[in-house]
Design an enzyme around this catalytic site. Structure first.
Site, PDB file in Angstrom:
ATOM      1  N   LYS A   3     -11.124 -51.620 -31.546  1.00  0.00           N
ATOM      2  CA  LYS A   3     -11.512 -50.464 -32.367  1.00  0.00           C
ATOM      3  C   LYS A   3     -10.647 -49.268 -31.953  1.00  0.00           C
ATOM      4  O   LYS A   3     -10.624 -48.881 -30.778  1.00  0.00           O
ATOM      5  CB  LYS A   3     -12.994 -50.179 -32.121  1.00  0.00           C
ATOM      6  CG  LYS A   3     -13.685 -49.446 -33.233  1.00  0.00           C
ATOM      7  CD  LYS A   3     -15.187 -49.414 -32.939  1.00  0.00           C
ATOM      8  CE  LYS A   3     -15.962 -48.708 -34.001  1.00  0.00           C
ATOM      9  NZ  LYS A   3     -17.347 -48.466 -33.584  1.00  0.00           N
TER      10      LYS A   3
HETATM   11  C1  E4P Z   1     -19.269 -47.245 -36.176  1.00  0.00           C
HETATM   12  O1  E4P Z   1     -18.729 -48.268 -35.823  1.00  0.00           O
HETATM   13  C2  E4P Z   1     -20.031 -46.365 -35.318  1.00  0.00           C
HETATM   14  O2  E4P Z   1     -20.318 -47.068 -34.126  1.00  0.00           O
HETATM   15  C3  E4P Z   1     -21.354 -45.950 -35.869  1.00  0.00           C
HETATM   16  O3  E4P Z   1     -21.651 -46.592 -37.096  1.00  0.00           O
HETATM   17  C4  E4P Z   1     -21.628 -44.510 -35.848  1.00  0.00           C
HETATM   18  O4  E4P Z   1     -22.942 -44.297 -36.297  1.00  0.00           O
HETATM   19  P1  E4P Z   1     -23.740 -42.943 -36.038  1.00  0.00           P
HETATM   20  O5  E4P Z   1     -23.162 -41.889 -36.922  1.00  0.00           O
HETATM   21  O6  E4P Z   1     -25.161 -43.268 -36.424  1.00  0.00           O
HETATM   22  O7  E4P Z   1     -23.567 -42.626 -34.582  1.00  0.00           O
END
Ligand code: E4P
Length: 218
Positions: free
Chosen positions: A87
């Site tokens: 990522k």
């Molecule tokens: C994406 O991969 C992120 O880990 C995540 O969806 C962020 O979500 P949040 O805005 O609820 O922290």
């Protein structure tokens, strides 16, 4: 549409897996911190545990923000397990690194995407997944779902292979709208997945069926 769970909590990952509908996992440094997982070795060991539970793509985020170190970290992560997806944040060096990983056959998830322009860049660089953050856009009075719609349309116009992974999905309506639009993947907390089970008419209907069945068996 694939279901990924957005957590580093092993119990929740196991529960979603046991439901039989889980296709993968996304994590991020905040989710790891929430579970109290700190330090390189502990974090790597935790990724391995997740990979033992779920046979699907597992996103593991790099911490580095410069090209050399993103590559170093990403290659290390990719070596951990064949299901690891590196990522990478949507920054200049991140885009360069995604191109590099793509040429090396290493899967990537371009994260922290908040505009269609960023999503085009991620696809051009060869990202496996692009992660537009729906809920965080909603939080600042911008329609997150509209972005998903826009990206799905653009990718279809050009046949980009990058999969649209709707992230920061906070509730069932987000998930259902993603399905209507045709997002490839949603990632969300466990409660969003289990909330899909609920309908009061299902509960009322089941109670009635069981009560009627019991009458005949007295
Ligand atoms: C994406 O991969 C992120 O880990 C995540 O969806 C962020 O979500 P949040 O805005 O609820 O922290």
């Amino acid at each position: 549409m694939k279901f990924f769970i957005d957590t580093a909590n092993l119990q929740e990952i196991q529960e979603a897996h046991d439901l039989g509908v889980l296709d993968g996992v996304t994590t991020n440094p905040s989710l790891m911190a929430k579970e109290g997982i700190f330090g390189h070795d502990n974090v790597m060991a935790h990724y391995k545990k997740i990979c033992e539970i779920v046979d699907g793509d597992i996103s593991a985020e790099v911490i580095a923000t410069d090209y050399e170190n993103i590559i170093k970290e990403g290659e290390f992560l990719a070596e951990l397990h064949p299901n690891i997806v590196v990522k990478v944040p949507m920054i200049r060096d991140g885009v360069k690194a995604i191109r590099y990983f793509s040429e090396k056959g290493i899967k990537t998830n371009c994260t922290l995407v908040f505009s269609a322009g960023q999503a085009i860049l991620a696809a051009k660089a060869g990202a496996t997944y692009v992660s537009p953050f729906v809920g965080r856009l909603d939080d600042v009075s911008t329609d997150g779902m509209q972005l998903i719609d826009q990206i799905v349309q653009i990718y279809s116009n050009y046949g980009y292979q990058t999969q649209v992974l709707a992230a920061s999905v906070r509730h069932v309506m987000h998930l259902v709208q993603c399905a209507e639009i045709g997002a490839d993947v949603v990632t969300c907390p466990l409660n969003v997945i289990t909330s899909l089970l609920n309908h009061p008419l299902t509960d009322i209907g089941l109670q009635k069926f069981l009560a009627d069945h019991a009458k005949g068996n007295k």
